[in-house]
Design an enzyme around this catalytic site. Structure first.
Site, PDB file in Angstrom:
ATOM      1  N   LYS A 215       0.840  -1.203   0.000  1.00 36.12           N
ATOM      2  CA  LYS A 215       0.000   0.000   0.000  1.00 36.12           C
ATOM      3  C   LYS A 215       0.882   1.263   0.000  1.00 36.12           C
ATOM      4  O   LYS A 215       2.101   1.181   0.075  1.00 36.12           O
ATOM      5  CB  LYS A 215      -0.952  -0.029   1.203  1.00 36.12           C
ATOM      6  CG  LYS A 215      -2.002  -1.173   1.116  1.00 36.12           C
ATOM      7  CD  LYS A 215      -2.954  -0.933  -0.002  1.00 36.12           C
ATOM      8  CE  LYS A 215      -4.117  -1.886  -0.218  1.00 36.12           C
ATOM      9  NZ  LYS A 215      -4.264  -3.157   0.364  1.00 36.12           N
TER      10      LYS A 215
HETATM   11  C1  LIG Z   1      -5.357  -4.044   0.811  1.00 32.14           C
HETATM   12  C2  LIG Z   1      -6.832  -4.053   0.824  1.00 32.14           C
HETATM   13  C3  LIG Z   1      -7.570  -4.400   1.976  1.00 32.14           C
HETATM   14  C4  LIG Z   1      -6.967  -4.801   3.293  1.00 32.14           C
HETATM   15  O1  LIG Z   1      -5.955  -5.679   3.166  1.00 32.14           O
HETATM   16  P1  LIG Z   1      -5.027  -6.168   4.393  1.00 32.14           P
HETATM   17  O2  LIG Z   1      -3.977  -6.958   3.665  1.00 32.14           O
HETATM   18  O3  LIG Z   1      -5.874  -7.015   5.281  1.00 32.14           O
HETATM   19  O4  LIG Z   1      -4.463  -4.990   5.101  1.00 32.14           O
HETATM   20  C5  LIG Z   1      -8.943  -4.309   1.917  1.00 32.14           C
HETATM   21  N1  LIG Z   1      -9.571  -3.922   0.810  1.00 32.14           N
HETATM   22  C6  LIG Z   1      -8.906  -3.583  -0.307  1.00 32.14           C
HETATM   23  C7  LIG Z   1      -9.675  -3.139  -1.496  1.00 32.14           C
HETATM   24  C8  LIG Z   1      -7.515  -3.662  -0.349  1.00 32.14           C
HETATM   25  O5  LIG Z   1      -6.874  -3.319  -1.478  1.00 32.14           O
END
Ligand SMILES: *Cc1c(COP(=O)(O)O)cnc(C)c1O
EC number: 2.6.1.102
Length: 383
Positions: A215
């Site tokens: 992210k």
């Molecule tokens: C990254 C993401 C999440 C959460 O992901 P984690 O790996 O659990 O932190 C949730 N929704 C979307 C659309 C994502 O891209």
């Protein structure tokens, strides 16, 4: 054309090595803060960096309350609990998303209803949502939204700001209020994105962020719940095993969760958050370079929606057709420049294939055409 695209990407990152889709960079206080947690021995679920990360995120986003969690999926789960989603309920969401959005709905014992996306935001379409509601739902005497037929409650609406591009929030908020639905934003991909000058994740009753390694900023793994004071207090309680404050006794007053973010991870998050504006600035320069480079060619670069500032978490292009998409994917990956197709629609996964759905024309069209291009921060472009 594909050859020149690969060459263009290599010029941005100035390397002949493999170029990933999104890699983190640690150019600030990361090592210092992480070492501080080790020196203090407070590496786990209690520590000063967790509070600091939450307060810093409140200051950054303007959210009244931020509650750190172990990952973004856990944040989503609790966000839906806060929204009142219960076993047997329905939650409106988009089929074009990462699976975590749907899994969080399932953790509540609820089921998703798939509503089409807009072609320009790539996120939940308020128009498609209203159309589906008019065909398939009604408000009961208590003003509760129910699906025609078995009368299950449609409790909440969970849009996702795809690749950092905000959905049409003004319209969506109107549709939600007309139909008595709680808005929860999956802002996992859009930290740093603004809709009409305000941070995504702060429009709904609850919003969630993710700090996974891919992210815009990372804590290794982590997430955050953005909400108001009252729901924030409840979120803290639920994510810390529902333990009542007491100097030494263990009193837990409901089924809680151990969804706390360790202090070790929060330390990394504090250092990363200090650089967020600089990361977003660099990502926006890269995006505008992609846009100029691709202009007039067969690949349509996805630009931020009007009235928005996108963080351009992942740059994306829309190919003319599936054949062109597959050629792009094969050529670039073969050349060591990572590209990826957008997710398969959630309605195509066995797990969610029997969920209710509206007309999904745009989502089906995009599923065959969207490809993500390398989007890591180019260090030289930071301000
Ligand atoms: C990254 C993401 C999440 C959460 O992901 P984690 O790996 O659990 O932190 C949730 N929704 C979307 C659309 C994502 O891209």
């Amino acid at each position: 054309m594909l050859d020149s695209l690969v060459k263009f990407v290599r010029e941005q990152y100035r390397t002949n090595e493999f170029i990933p889709l999104h890699a983190p960079i640690f150019g600030g206080n990361e090592k210092r803060y992480v070492n501080e947690t080790i020196d203090s021995t407070f590496v786990s679920s209690v520590g000063a960096f967790v509070d600091r990360f939450e307060r810093d995120m409140e200051a950054y986003t303007g959210s009244p309350r931020a509650v750190a969690t172990v990952n973004g999926t856990a944040a989503l789960h609790i966000a839906l609990v806060l929204a009142g989603v219960k076993s047997g309920d329905l939650v409106l969401t988009q089929p074009l998303t990462f699976v975590a959005t749907c899994n969080a709905i399932a953790y509540c014992g609820a089921d998703p209803v798939f509503i089409d996306v807009d072609k320009h935001t790539l996120g939940l379409s308020p128009v498609a949502m209203e159309r589906w509601l008019e065909d398939s739902a009604y408000l009961d005497d208590d003003g509760i939204c129910r699906v025609k037929g078995d009368g299950r409650v449609i409790r909440a609406c969970l849009p996702m700001h795809t690749f950092g591009h905000p959905v049409e929030l003004d319209l969506l908020i109107q549709v939600c209020s007309r139909w008595g639905m709680v808005l929860v934003e999956d802002a996992a991909e859009s930290l740093g994105s603004l809709y009409k000058g305000r941070h995504t994740g702060t429009f709904g009753a609850v919003g969630t962020l993710s700090f996974n390694g891919n992210k815009t900023i990372t804590t290794g793994g982590g997430g955050m719940i953005l909400t108001d004071e009252a729901l924030g207090a409840r979120a803290k309680h639920l994510t810390t095993t529902a333990k009542k404050a007491h100097p030494y006794e263990y009193v837990h007053d409901e089924v809680g969760y151990n969804y706390r973010l360790p202090n070790l991870n929060a330390a990394l998050g504090c250092a990363q958050l200090e650089q967020l504006d600089s990361f977003v600035a660099a990502k926006r320069v890269l995006a505008s370079r992609y846009q100029s480079f691709l202009e007039g060619g067969p690949l349509q670069f996805v630009v931020e929606p009007q009235g928005c500032r996108s963080n351009y978490w992942l740059n994306a292009v829309i190919c003319e057709d599936l054949k062109q998409r597959d050629e792009l994917l094969a050529f670039s990956n073969q050349a060591g420049v990572m590209t990826r197709p957008i997710w398969k629609l959630m309605s195509h996964l066995t797990t969610y294939s029997s969920s209710l759905q509206g007309d999904l024309t745009n989502a089906l069209w995009l599923e065959q055409r969207v490809v993500n291009l390398p989007s890591s921060v180019v260090p030289e472009l930071q301000v």
